[in-house]
Design a protein around this motif. Structure first.
Motif, PDB file in Angstrom:
ATOM      1  N   UNK A   1      44.976 109.823  10.760  1.00 52.62           N
ATOM      2  CA  UNK A   1      44.784 110.229  12.151  1.00 52.62           C
ATOM      3  C   UNK A   1      44.140 111.611  12.200  1.00 52.62           C
ATOM      4  N   UNK A   2      43.415 111.848  13.266  1.00 56.85           N
ATOM      5  CA  UNK A   2      42.825 113.163  13.491  1.00 56.85           C
ATOM      6  C   UNK A   2      42.876 113.444  14.991  1.00 56.85           C
ATOM      7  N   UNK A   3      43.470 114.561  15.344  1.00 60.94           N
ATOM      8  CA  UNK A   3      43.641 114.929  16.750  1.00 60.94           C
ATOM      9  C   UNK A   3      44.354 113.830  17.542  1.00 60.94           C
ATOM     10  N   UNK A   4      45.307 113.174  16.867  1.00 56.48           N
ATOM     11  CA  UNK A   4      46.139 112.180  17.542  1.00 56.48           C
ATOM     12  C   UNK A   4      45.570 110.784  17.627  1.00 56.48           C
ATOM     13  N   UNK A   5      44.351 110.568  17.110  1.00 55.52           N
ATOM     14  CA  UNK A   5      43.728 109.247  17.170  1.00 55.52           C
ATOM     15  C   UNK A   5      43.475 108.719  15.761  1.00 55.52           C
ATOM     16  N   UNK A   6      43.662 107.394  15.575  1.00 56.67           N
ATOM     17  CA  UNK A   6      43.368 106.789  14.282  1.00 56.67           C
ATOM     18  C   UNK A   6      41.957 106.201  14.287  1.00 56.67           C
ATOM     19  N   UNK A   7      41.569 105.623  13.168  1.00 52.56           N
ATOM     20  CA  UNK A   7      40.196 105.115  13.017  1.00 52.56           C
ATOM     21  C   UNK A   7      39.881 104.041  14.060  1.00 52.56           C
ATOM     22  N   UNK A   8      40.816 103.131  14.289  1.00 52.63           N
ATOM     23  CA  UNK A   8      40.595 102.058  15.261  1.00 52.63           C
ATOM     24  C   UNK A   8      40.394 102.619  16.661  1.00 52.63           C
ATOM     25  N   UNK A   9      41.201 103.609  17.028  1.00 54.64           N
ATOM     26  CA  UNK A   9      41.080 104.201  18.362  1.00 54.64           C
ATOM     27  C   UNK A   9      39.750 104.930  18.538  1.00 54.64           C
ATOM     28  N   UNK A  10      39.311 105.640  17.487  1.00 57.05           N
ATOM     29  CA  UNK A  10      38.002 106.294  17.567  1.00 57.05           C
ATOM     30  C   UNK A  10      36.895 105.259  17.747  1.00 57.05           C
ATOM     31  N   UNK A  11      37.012 104.133  17.040  1.00 56.58           N
ATOM     32  CA  UNK A  11      36.000 103.079  17.148  1.00 56.58           C
ATOM     33  C   UNK A  11      35.984 102.480  18.552  1.00 56.58           C
ATOM     34  N   UNK A  12      37.169 102.281  19.127  1.00 58.02           N
ATOM     35  CA  UNK A  12      37.252 101.711  20.474  1.00 58.02           C
ATOM     36  C   UNK A  12      36.696 102.676  21.517  1.00 58.02           C
ATOM     37  N   UNK A  13      37.037 103.958  21.388  1.00 63.31           N
ATOM     38  CA  UNK A  13      36.492 104.967  22.300  1.00 63.31           C
ATOM     39  C   UNK A  13      34.969 105.000  22.182  1.00 63.31           C
ATOM     40  N   UNK A  14      34.471 104.925  20.965  1.00 64.03           N
ATOM     41  CA  UNK A  14      33.026 104.969  20.720  1.00 64.03           C
ATOM     42  C   UNK A  14      32.334 103.757  21.349  1.00 64.03           C
ATOM     43  N   UNK A  15      32.902 102.561  21.150  1.00 61.68           N
ATOM     44  CA  UNK A  15      32.287 101.340  21.681  1.00 61.68           C
ATOM     45  C   UNK A  15      32.213 101.356  23.204  1.00 61.68           C
ATOM     46  N   UNK A  16      33.313 101.762  23.838  1.00 54.86           N
ATOM     47  CA  UNK A  16      33.321 101.813  25.307  1.00 54.86           C
ATOM     48  C   UNK A  16      32.390 102.924  25.802  1.00 54.86           C
ATOM     49  N   UNK A  17      32.343 104.033  25.067  1.00 58.59           N
ATOM     50  CA  UNK A  17      31.440 105.126  25.425  1.00 58.59           C
ATOM     51  C   UNK A  17      29.986 104.695  25.354  1.00 58.59           C
ATOM     52  N   UNK A  18      29.653 103.923  24.323  1.00 61.19           N
ATOM     53  CA  UNK A  18      28.283 103.405  24.180  1.00 61.19           C
ATOM     54  C   UNK A  18      27.939 102.493  25.356  1.00 61.19           C
ATOM     55  N   UNK A  19      28.897 101.653  25.741  1.00 61.25           N
ATOM     56  CA  UNK A  19      28.670 100.748  26.884  1.00 61.25           C
ATOM     57  C   UNK A  19      28.397 101.545  28.161  1.00 61.25           C
ATOM     58  N   UNK A  20      29.232 102.560  28.415  1.00 61.28           N
ATOM     59  CA  UNK A  20      29.049 103.384  29.607  1.00 61.28           C
ATOM     60  C   UNK A  20      27.714 104.138  29.554  1.00 61.28           C
ATOM     61  N   UNK A  21      27.371 104.654  28.382  1.00 60.12           N
ATOM     62  CA  UNK A  21      26.103 105.373  28.226  1.00 60.12           C
ATOM     63  C   UNK A  21      24.913 104.439  28.463  1.00 60.12           C
ATOM     64  N   UNK A  22      25.042 103.197  27.962  1.00 53.96           N
ATOM     65  CA  UNK A  22      23.970 102.215  28.141  1.00 53.96           C
ATOM     66  C   UNK A  22      23.764 101.890  29.621  1.00 53.96           C
ATOM     67  N   UNK A  23      24.863 101.618  30.330  1.00 52.45           N
ATOM     68  CA  UNK A  23      24.766 101.270  31.747  1.00 52.45           C
ATOM     69  C   UNK A  23      24.194 102.438  32.557  1.00 52.45           C
ATOM     70  N   UNK A  24      24.726 103.638  32.315  1.00 49.06           N
ATOM     71  CA  UNK A  24      24.250 104.801  33.063  1.00 49.06           C
ATOM     72  C   UNK A  24      22.795 105.130  32.715  1.00 49.06           C
ATOM     73  N   UNK A  25      22.390 104.863  31.458  1.00 46.39           N
ATOM     74  CA  UNK A  25      20.998 105.116  31.055  1.00 46.39           C
ATOM     75  C   UNK A  25      20.042 104.166  31.768  1.00 46.39           C
ATOM     76  N   UNK A  26      20.455 102.900  31.876  1.00 43.70           N
ATOM     77  CA  UNK A  26      19.618 101.918  32.590  1.00 43.70           C
ATOM     78  C   UNK A  26      19.461 102.327  34.050  1.00 43.70           C
TER      79      UNK A  26
END
Length: 267
Positions: free
Chosen positions: A41-66
């Motif tokens: 864990x790092x800063x309270x998040x594990x690898x899976x949580x970082x991956x999930x945050x990243x995936x949802x962040x990419x989705x939001x970035x993609x929608x807002x970019x379009x």
């Protein structure tokens, strides 16, 4: 008063920050098998949580970019106009942008300098974490039932149970995974495995580890296996294989583990 254009631009900015933040950590975290083995864990998040945050962040970035492109379409078209105000696709600016994109894409595929150095950082980090925390005996060992794990690692199951009980750790049944046992005990799978490791059956063969990072040729040399025999066995099983084939890649072809490939060629 709310302004849609401003909301879109600020959302794109904030989602970009989230993507960069989570992406940086995903770049330096231990590889999956090590991260899950030691419950990293790092800063309270594990690898899976970082991956999930990243995936949802990419989705939001993609929608807002379009949406941002849609709202600024006229400005983008202006970037493609020449001095006569006519739209020309291959303007000097467009060609420069395309070349930069192609160079970076090609760099990731063919790994020429300086992209090879950048990509090697991840490999170096994997080696660092492996040395820092150690590696599991095989991929996702934490998901193996205790009896199955003992069988694979030549450990005496009853002795392993006794070693755990001496530490106040109970096992509900023989199929309970190392992960469940460790979670209930407030430990990491690596710490639980360290407790049962002395249960090794006397005189049994040492079980190899770290096979996934080795080539078939390296495994055969290290464990005194005839390379030609190994090649013939694997080819007869439908594996496209050479001495330089990575054990991890071979195992993934058939949905197996590197240990399964080792067992196959060790016959």
């Amino acid at each position: 008063m709310l302004n849609f254009r401003k909301i879109v631009s600020l959302t794109m900015l904030l989602s970009f920050i989230v993507v960069v933040y989570s992406g940086v950590f995903l770049f330096i975290v231990p590889e999956g098998k090590v991260a899950y083995w030691v419950n990293w864990q790092l800063l309270g998040l594990n690898k899976t949580q970082y991956a999930e945050v990243h995936d949802v962040g990419v989705l939001l970035f993609l929608v807002s970019s379009v949406l941002h492109i849609y709202l600024n379409w006229n400005a983008i078209l202006n970037y493609l106009k020449n001095k006569s105000k006519r739209i020309v696709l291959f303007t000097p600016n467009f060609i420069a942008a395309m070349l930069i994109t192609l160079i970076f894409t090609a760099g990731s595929l063919y790994k020429f300098p300086p992209f090879d150095s950048f990509l090697n950082i991840a490999t170096s980090m994997d080696k660092y974490w492996a040395q820092e925390y150690g590696t599991p005996p095989f991929g996702h060992a934490e998901l193996s039932g205790l009896k199955s794990l003992c069988s694979k690692m030549n450990l005496d199951f009853k002795k392993a149970i006794k070693l755990l009980e001496d530490k106040g750790i109970t096992v509900k049944d023989e199929n309970e995974t190392l992960l469940k046992i460790s979670e209930r005990a407030g430990m990491t799978p690596a710490e639980v495995y360290k407790i049962i490791k002395p249960a090794k059956i006397e005189g049994s063969e040492e079980v190899p580890t770290g096979l996934g990072k080795m080539t078939l040729g390296e495994v055969c040399k290290k464990y005194d296996i005839d390379i030609n025999k190994a090649l013939n066995i694997l080819k007869s099983k439908g594996f496209p294989v050479t001495p330089e084939s990575q054990m991890k890649e071979l195992s993934e072809q058939k949905g197996k583990l590197p240990m399964d490939i080792y067992e196959l060629i060790k016959q």
